[in-house]
Design an enzyme around this catalytic site. Structure first.
Site, PDB file in Angstrom:
ATOM      1  N   GLY A  10      50.203  43.194  38.619  1.00 23.45           N
ATOM      2  CA  GLY A  10      50.399  41.986  37.821  1.00 23.45           C
ATOM      3  C   GLY A  10      50.506  42.296  36.345  1.00 23.45           C
ATOM      4  N   ARG A  71      55.097  45.558  42.527  1.00 19.19           N
ATOM      5  CA  ARG A  71      54.111  45.992  43.517  1.00 19.19           C
ATOM      6  C   ARG A  71      54.849  46.788  44.587  1.00 19.19           C
ATOM      7  NH1 ARG A  71      49.553  43.120  42.205  1.00 19.19           N
ATOM      8  NH2 ARG A  71      49.859  41.063  41.272  1.00 19.19           N
ATOM      9  N   ASP A 102      43.519  47.378  40.156  1.00 19.32           N
ATOM     10  CA  ASP A 102      42.953  48.169  41.255  1.00 19.32           C
ATOM     11  C   ASP A 102      44.011  48.884  42.085  1.00 19.32           C
ATOM     12  OD1 ASP A 102      40.476  48.698  43.057  1.00 19.32           O
ATOM     13  OD2 ASP A 102      41.976  47.902  44.440  1.00 19.32           O
ATOM     14  N   THR A 124      44.844  44.001  33.426  1.00 18.34           N
ATOM     15  CA  THR A 124      44.807  42.876  34.360  1.00 18.34           C
ATOM     16  C   THR A 124      44.025  41.745  33.725  1.00 18.34           C
ATOM     17  OG1 THR A 124      43.867  42.057  36.459  1.00 18.34           O
ATOM     18  CG2 THR A 124      42.862  44.034  35.512  1.00 18.34           C
ATOM     19  N   ASP A 126      42.333  39.611  35.238  1.00 13.39           N
ATOM     20  CA  ASP A 126      41.189  39.242  36.074  1.00 13.39           C
ATOM     21  C   ASP A 126      39.865  39.834  35.610  1.00 13.39           C
ATOM     22  OD1 ASP A 126      42.939  37.836  37.711  1.00 13.39           O
ATOM     23  OD2 ASP A 126      43.266  39.543  39.043  1.00 13.39           O
ATOM     24  N   ASP A 128      38.478  42.572  36.516  1.00 12.15           N
ATOM     25  CA  ASP A 128      37.774  42.940  37.747  1.00 12.15           C
ATOM     26  C   ASP A 128      37.678  44.449  37.968  1.00 12.15           C
ATOM     27  OD1 ASP A 128      40.467  43.357  38.213  1.00 12.15           O
ATOM     28  OD2 ASP A 128      40.507  42.349  40.153  1.00 12.15           O
ATOM     29  N   ARG A 170      41.127  36.422  41.150  1.00 15.02           N
ATOM     30  CA  ARG A 170      41.079  37.120  42.429  1.00 15.02           C
ATOM     31  C   ARG A 170      39.649  37.111  42.969  1.00 15.02           C
ATOM     32  NH1 ARG A 170      43.369  43.092  43.859  1.00 15.02           N
ATOM     33  NH2 ARG A 170      41.628  43.667  42.518  1.00 15.02           N
TER      34      ARG A 170
END
Length: 316
Positions: A10, A71, A102, A124, A126, A128, A170
């Site tokens: 992303g 992706r 990730d 990202t 996120d 995360d 996510r």
């Protein structure tokens, strides 16, 4: 040394900033820097472009990634990984900077295990990724969310209603958590801070008894069907409720000053690590200090629960 840069997964505001810093600093340090178009797709196609100061002009304020991203699930296959290594060797490229999340890190680790010198940068929204307080794009996305929350609060107050706002993240609730604090939300639902629908409705019913005129509920994606839950709130509490999914607007926009500073620091740091003959590592920032960990450690660990959740329970 020839060093290539790719962005994968992303897109996130700040990716271009990190590329710019790596290119300009890398050239100053005597390296040749190449871009790889469309992430791992471009790597297996051999789609490289030499980068220079002119190509970096003006990109510091651009969102997304000018190298494009994609992706590629097939990159898990050894034959595609070997093709990527072959293309890097053909070009004489000795080092690779991977900017992404990730999945991008897993591809980078595979290449590292095949002998490629790799350094990763967390890109990202996120937030995360283990081993870093913040990822590139997180603060810009947060600003976008808070701006939307402020606007939704205006209409929620006017109509005396409950607004449910679903944000990205996510499996990590940091975007929702920071937005709830920054935007003054009454209720927060994330993977780390789960609330039952019954508890939420009970809280909203109590708010109405307390003569509160509106409420904001911030929810991390994949926790519930927010549109159906809005109907349920309307039926079971005294609040009329509407739901808004912010969606991909959270990924766009010019990077914030904080992401520009972070991207610049991380891009330059990646070059420094190569100069120190350090590779197979993921860059992070902890307590405003740049750090690195082995990529394998990063992808095999989960971020600890954010201590800010305590603040949410005290001020909501």
């Amino acid at each position: 040394m020839k060093i290539a840069i790719l962005t994968s997964g992303g897109d996130a505001p700040g990716m271009n900033v990190a590329i710019r810093a790596a290119v300009r600093y890398g050239i100053k340090k005597g390296h040749e820097i190449y871009g790889v178009y469309s992430g791992y797709v471009g790597l297996i196609k051999g789609d490289f472009v030499k980068l220079d100061h002119k190509r970096m002009s003006g990109i510091i304020s651009m969102g997304g990634t000018f190298l494009k991203t994609a992706r590629l699930e097939e990159f898990k296959d050894a034959k595609f990984q070997e093709k990527a290594v072959e293309n890097l060797k053909k070009k004489g490229i000795e080092g690779l900077i991977v900017i992404g999340g990730d999945g991008s890190y897993r591809g980078a680790l595979a290449l590292h295990n095949l002998g490629v010198k790799v350094v990763t940068i967390p890109g990202t929204i996120d937030n995360d990724i283990y081993g870093t307080d913040y990822t590139l794009g997180f603060h810009t996305a947060l600003d976008t969310i808070v701006s939307a929350m402020d606007k939704l609060r205006d209409t929620s107050v006017s109509h005396q209603r409950c607004s449910i706002i679903e944000v990205m993240g996510r499996n990590c609730g940091d975007l929702a958590l920071y937005a709830a604090i920054s935007g003054g939300a009454e209720i927060l639902v994330t993977p780390e801070h789960k609330l039952s629908k019954e508890d939420i409705i009970a809280s909203l019913t109590q708010y109405k008894k307390e003569d509160r005129t509106h409420a904001i509920v911030v929810v991390t994606e994949h926790q519930m069907d927010v549109f159906e839950f809005a109907k349920e709130i309307t039926e079971k509490s005294k609040f009329t409720s509407v739901a808004t999914i912010l969606g991909y607007v959270q990924r766009g926009g010019s990077p914030s000053a904080q992401d520009r500073i972070l991207g610049t620091r991380m891009g330059a740091y990646a070059i420094d690590l190569f100069d120190q003959k350090i590779s197979g590592v993921a860059i992070g920032i902890e307590n405003d200090r740049l750090v690195y960990l082995p990529i394998g450690v990063v992808i095999n660990n989960k971020r600890p629960v954010n201590p800010l959740y305590k603040l949410v329970t005290e001020v909501s």
